[in-house]
Design a protein around this motif. Sequence first.
Motif, PDB file in Angstrom:
ATOM      1  N   TYR A 295      -1.640  -0.169   6.044  1.00 51.60           N
ATOM      2  CA  TYR A 295      -1.909  -0.351   4.878  1.00 51.60           C
ATOM      3  C   TYR A 295      -2.020  -0.927   4.027  1.00 51.60           C
ATOM      4  O   TYR A 295      -1.742  -2.024   3.873  1.00 51.60           O
ATOM      5  CB  TYR A 295      -0.966   0.961   4.526  1.00 51.60           C
ATOM      6  N   ALA A 296      -3.214  -1.191   2.961  1.00 49.68           N
ATOM      7  CA  ALA A 296      -3.454  -2.204   2.121  1.00 49.68           C
ATOM      8  C   ALA A 296      -4.434  -1.627   0.531  1.00 49.68           C
ATOM      9  O   ALA A 296      -4.935  -0.309   0.619  1.00 49.68           O
ATOM     10  CB  ALA A 296      -4.779  -2.817   2.758  1.00 49.68           C
ATOM     11  N   GLU A 297      -3.487  -2.289  -0.543  1.00 51.47           N
ATOM     12  CA  GLU A 297      -4.185  -1.179  -1.254  1.00 51.47           C
ATOM     13  C   GLU A 297      -3.957  -2.600  -2.894  1.00 51.47           C
ATOM     14  O   GLU A 297      -3.488  -2.545  -2.977  1.00 51.47           O
ATOM     15  CB  GLU A 297      -3.697   0.125  -2.018  1.00 51.47           C
ATOM     16  N   SER A 298      -4.991  -1.838  -3.633  1.00 48.64           N
ATOM     17  CA  SER A 298      -4.298  -2.947  -4.819  1.00 48.64           C
ATOM     18  C   SER A 298      -4.090  -1.564  -6.354  1.00 48.64           C
ATOM     19  O   SER A 298      -4.996  -0.785  -6.023  1.00 48.64           O
ATOM     20  CB  SER A 298      -5.412  -3.985  -5.122  1.00 48.64           C
ATOM     21  N   ALA A 299      -2.663  -2.382  -6.913  1.00 44.01           N
ATOM     22  CA  ALA A 299      -2.544  -0.893  -8.055  1.00 44.01           C
ATOM     23  C   ALA A 299      -1.795  -1.786  -8.865  1.00 44.01           C
ATOM     24  O   ALA A 299      -1.505  -2.833  -9.038  1.00 44.01           O
ATOM     25  CB  ALA A 299      -2.068   0.136  -8.195  1.00 44.01           C
ATOM     26  N   ASP A 300      -1.899  -1.730  -9.998  1.00 48.44           N
ATOM     27  CA  ASP A 300      -0.890  -1.966 -11.264  1.00 48.44           C
ATOM     28  C   ASP A 300       0.477  -1.012 -11.677  1.00 48.44           C
ATOM     29  O   ASP A 300       0.755  -0.037 -11.693  1.00 48.44           O
ATOM     30  CB  ASP A 300      -2.066  -2.032 -13.003  1.00 48.44           C
ATOM     31  N   LEU A 301       1.203  -2.592 -10.679  1.00 50.09           N
ATOM     32  CA  LEU A 301       2.731  -1.916 -10.421  1.00 50.09           C
ATOM     33  C   LEU A 301       2.603  -2.257 -12.041  1.00 50.09           C
ATOM     34  O   LEU A 301       4.708  -1.170 -11.803  1.00 50.09           O
ATOM     35  CB  LEU A 301       3.042  -2.912  -9.390  1.00 50.09           C
ATOM     36  N   TYR A 302       3.124  -2.852 -12.495  1.00 49.30           N
ATOM     37  CA  TYR A 302       4.360  -3.372 -13.458  1.00 49.30           C
ATOM     38  C   TYR A 302       3.620  -3.602 -14.948  1.00 49.30           C
ATOM     39  O   TYR A 302       4.325  -3.429 -15.779  1.00 49.30           O
ATOM     40  CB  TYR A 302       4.341  -4.950 -13.182  1.00 49.30           C
ATOM     41  N   GLY A 303       2.223  -2.307 -15.682  1.00 52.01           N
ATOM     42  CA  GLY A 303       2.312  -2.791 -16.749  1.00 52.01           C
ATOM     43  C   GLY A 303       1.811  -3.531 -17.270  1.00 52.01           C
ATOM     44  O   GLY A 303       2.198  -3.704 -18.249  1.00 52.01           O
TER      45      GLY A 303
ATOM     46  N   ALA B 153       0.334  -3.646   0.392  1.00 55.57           N
ATOM     47  CA  ALA B 153       0.339  -4.362   2.111  1.00 55.57           C
ATOM     48  C   ALA B 153       1.122  -3.787   2.979  1.00 55.57           C
ATOM     49  O   ALA B 153       2.472  -4.538   2.479  1.00 55.57           O
ATOM     50  CB  ALA B 153      -0.633  -5.135   2.854  1.00 55.57           C
ATOM     51  N   LEU B 154       1.171  -2.899   3.829  1.00 56.80           N
ATOM     52  CA  LEU B 154       2.514  -2.467   4.586  1.00 56.80           C
ATOM     53  C   LEU B 154       1.957  -2.953   6.348  1.00 56.80           C
ATOM     54  O   LEU B 154       0.789  -2.497   6.961  1.00 56.80           O
ATOM     55  CB  LEU B 154       1.914  -1.011   5.281  1.00 56.80           C
ATOM     56  N   TYR B 155       2.622  -3.683   6.856  1.00 51.48           N
ATOM     57  CA  TYR B 155       2.621  -4.035   8.378  1.00 51.48           C
ATOM     58  C   TYR B 155       4.011  -3.622   9.483  1.00 51.48           C
ATOM     59  O   TYR B 155       4.761  -3.135   8.641  1.00 51.48           O
ATOM     60  CB  TYR B 155       2.666  -5.526   8.422  1.00 51.48           C
TER      61      TYR B 155
END
Length: 284
Positions: free
Chosen positions: A52-60, A68-70
């Motif tokens: 899995y791989a993605e980008s997001a605003d996690l911290y505001g 990413a999940l390996y």
Amino acid sequence: MTWRTPMASVLAAGMFAASALGTAAAAADSPPIALSTSEGGTLPIAATEKVYAESADLYGEVARTGIALYADLAATREPIRWRLAADGRTLFAMMQPEDALYGKDAEVKLADLTGDGLPEVLIYRNGIGSGGAQGLSVYRPADGWKPLLELVDPRLKGSAGKDRYAVSYLGGGELAFEDKTTKLKGTIKLDVRRYDEDQAKSEAAFRKIEAWVDPVSGYGLGDDEGDGVLEITAVQRVIGVSHPDTIARIETKYKLKDGAYVQVAETLCDAEGHPLQAVEIPGY
């Protein structure tokens, strides 16, 4: 397979490394977990795959964090552990549980469970057996990647072990169901000719039904109280005469209390999900 170690101990090591993570900048400074080591020593990792791989605003902070999940795999292609990384830095590892064998592929979803406008990270791991078992781990990036829920063993056997559930035929297409751990009791009502047009043969099949409850195979999110804080509901199938024969469902509800999701209620539903009987689980 002696390289497996308990989930909780590995998470503790990973969370210690990530305990100071409250921002994307802090995540970038955290030390990665070594590729082939854990508390138990060297692991026989033969290959690693990104699942899995993605980008997001996690911290505001507007800036997006790459997550990413390996899956670290043995030579047999069986997963040994999964590692979650943010901006290339490993935050923690989740080991393959001793008694719940998951396949390497996992699903990652982002959802605001706490109602603060920031996403939590939900990691679903899928069992390889016919029961469709699915484990769920929930983490809160804005609070140092704190774990909010760790449903490692989706069988939910509880303190009663394999004898947790009981089923008995009452006649007339009705089955008495009991969960000995939560004290949930209810009646499952079915067509008396469900298994054969000959009622006598059908009822003979009813009498052979045993207490067979599948592991958790799915989860639902809801906001029963309308306060923006979501509940998580785990769904299990109650099986009839054969594995494809779903005669009822068990729904276990989790609510966020004191910074973690805890079981608060269990409901027996018919096969379509309509509630039949419910019980609260105080302090369970």
